[in-house]
Design a protein around this motif. Structure first.
Motif, PDB file in Angstrom:
ATOM      1  N   ILE A 117       0.842  -1.399  -0.142  1.00  0.00           N
ATOM      2  CA  ILE A 117      -0.012  -0.068  -0.145  1.00  0.00           C
ATOM      3  C   ILE A 117       0.945   1.147   0.029  1.00  0.00           C
ATOM      4  O   ILE A 117       0.691   2.150  -0.752  1.00  0.00           O
ATOM      5  CB  ILE A 117      -1.193   0.133   1.050  1.00  0.00           C
ATOM      6  N   PHE A 118       1.843   1.291   0.884  1.00  0.00           N
ATOM      7  CA  PHE A 118       2.802   2.292   0.841  1.00  0.00           C
ATOM      8  C   PHE A 118       3.680   2.644  -0.503  1.00  0.00           C
ATOM      9  O   PHE A 118       3.804   3.766  -0.774  1.00  0.00           O
ATOM     10  CB  PHE A 118       3.814   2.070   2.077  1.00  0.00           C
ATOM     11  N   ILE A 119       3.996   1.445  -1.101  1.00  0.00           N
ATOM     12  CA  ILE A 119       4.636   1.769  -2.524  1.00  0.00           C
ATOM     13  C   ILE A 119       3.791   2.223  -3.287  1.00  0.00           C
ATOM     14  O   ILE A 119       4.035   3.159  -4.121  1.00  0.00           O
ATOM     15  CB  ILE A 119       5.157   0.225  -2.851  1.00  0.00           C
ATOM     16  N   GLN A 126       4.628  10.465  -6.396  1.00  0.00           N
ATOM     17  CA  GLN A 126       5.855  11.010  -7.414  1.00  0.00           C
ATOM     18  C   GLN A 126       5.316  11.600  -8.704  1.00  0.00           C
ATOM     19  O   GLN A 126       5.543  12.301  -9.180  1.00  0.00           O
ATOM     20  CB  GLN A 126       6.873   9.796  -7.690  1.00  0.00           C
ATOM     21  N   ALA A 127       4.246  10.833  -8.940  1.00  0.00           N
ATOM     22  CA  ALA A 127       3.350  11.271 -10.568  1.00  0.00           C
ATOM     23  C   ALA A 127       2.820  12.532 -10.076  1.00  0.00           C
ATOM     24  O   ALA A 127       2.711  13.304 -11.170  1.00  0.00           O
ATOM     25  CB  ALA A 127       2.215  10.061 -10.611  1.00  0.00           C
ATOM     26  N   THR A 128       2.588  13.079  -9.032  1.00  0.00           N
ATOM     27  CA  THR A 128       2.299  14.582  -8.766  1.00  0.00           C
ATOM     28  C   THR A 128       3.169  15.557  -8.935  1.00  0.00           C
ATOM     29  O   THR A 128       3.050  16.797  -9.032  1.00  0.00           O
ATOM     30  CB  THR A 128       1.534  14.742  -7.545  1.00  0.00           C
ATOM     31  N   GLU A 136      12.669  10.207  -4.798  1.00  0.00           N
ATOM     32  CA  GLU A 136      13.713   9.454  -4.451  1.00  0.00           C
ATOM     33  C   GLU A 136      15.021  10.296  -4.376  1.00  0.00           C
ATOM     34  O   GLU A 136      15.910   9.938  -3.427  1.00  0.00           O
ATOM     35  CB  GLU A 136      14.065   8.522  -5.773  1.00  0.00           C
ATOM     36  N   LYS A 137      15.075  11.336  -4.905  1.00  0.00           N
ATOM     37  CA  LYS A 137      16.625  12.170  -4.760  1.00  0.00           C
ATOM     38  C   LYS A 137      16.562  12.984  -3.375  1.00  0.00           C
ATOM     39  O   LYS A 137      17.318  13.173  -2.719  1.00  0.00           O
ATOM     40  CB  LYS A 137      16.538  13.195  -5.872  1.00  0.00           C
ATOM     41  N   LYS A 182       9.731  20.688  -1.783  1.00  0.00           N
ATOM     42  CA  LYS A 182       9.287  22.236  -2.589  1.00  0.00           C
ATOM     43  C   LYS A 182       9.792  22.254  -3.899  1.00  0.00           C
ATOM     44  O   LYS A 182       9.229  23.093  -4.704  1.00  0.00           O
ATOM     45  CB  LYS A 182       9.514  23.352  -1.662  1.00  0.00           C
ATOM     46  N   ASP A 183      10.975  21.833  -4.194  1.00  0.00           N
ATOM     47  CA  ASP A 183      11.714  21.976  -5.307  1.00  0.00           C
ATOM     48  C   ASP A 183      11.377  20.955  -6.359  1.00  0.00           C
ATOM     49  O   ASP A 183      11.755  20.947  -7.622  1.00  0.00           O
ATOM     50  CB  ASP A 183      13.117  21.747  -5.221  1.00  0.00           C
ATOM     51  N   CYS A 184      10.199  19.894  -6.204  1.00  0.00           N
ATOM     52  CA  CYS A 184       9.722  18.940  -6.966  1.00  0.00           C
ATOM     53  C   CYS A 184       8.848  19.500  -8.211  1.00  0.00           C
ATOM     54  O   CYS A 184       8.476  18.331  -8.895  1.00  0.00           O
ATOM     55  CB  CYS A 184       9.330  17.715  -6.163  1.00  0.00           C
TER      56      CYS A 184
END
Length: 188
Positions: A117-119, A126-128, A136-137, A182-184
């Motif tokens: 569920i967490f994955i 990440q898709a947002t 990941e970075k 915030k930089d994503c």
């Protein structure tokens, strides 16, 4: 259809608070109401829907002392806090009816699938973001966890797969820090 069922459940819980006072399901319903008011349907909303479905299958249990504060009373995003406790394998979340063995079996199954569920949540999160691989970075634990699930899921036990408590706690602390991600998102 599922959405209508959840809305019906939400209104039932809000209209009859004395029956559901202090339950995890009521807490998750309030979170769902918050997302509905914002018309938000992102990763946290989806996680909330999954958690409502899972907790409904357990019955309307109340959280044990201490967990209520960690998950509902003093926490934002109760469904994410609940998932954290499940990944930490906190078996003391609830007092189960000793005559209802099905509750315990269902709870153990939920503990077992909490990593998956967490994955799924992390992938949706990440898709947002408009910057590829940013999650990941910025949070290296995410990359480690994703790699473990990709390569080791079928060959190690869940506790090894999810990592030690300190790893999980660190990951969730970083996910809660608004400044880290915030930089994503690239400016439009």
């Amino acid at each position: 259809m599922k959405h209508k069922l959840h809305l019906k459940l939400l209104f039932t819980i809000l209209l009859v608070p004395s029956i559901y006072a202090g339950t995890l399901l009521q807490c998750l319903a309030k979170e769902e109401d918050y997302y509905a008011k914002l018309k938000y349907t992102g990763p946290n909303y989806k996680l909330n829907q999954i958690m409502i479905e899972q907790i409904t299958s357990l019955g309307n249990l109340s959280l044990n002392k201490g967990y209520d504060r960690k998950i509902c009373k003093n926490a934002s995003f109760p469904s994410l806090r609940l998932l954290e406790q499940l990944l930490l394998k906190e078996r003391g979340l609830f007092d189960f009816d000793p005559e209802n063995k099905l509750q315990e079996i269902t709870f153990e199954a939920l503990l077992d699938k909490s990593g998956n569920i967490f994955i799924s949540y992390l992938t949706s999160l990440q898709a947002t973001y408009s910057v590829p691989g940013c999650l990941e970075k910025k949070i290296p634990e995410v990359a480690v966890l994703l790699e473990r699930y990709l390569y080791l899921e079928t060959s190690v036990d869940r506790e090894t797969l999810d990592g030690p408590r300190s790893f999980i706690t660190s990951l969730f602390e970083k996910l809660s820090d608004k400044d880290i991600l915030k930089d994503c998102t690239k400016p439009q």
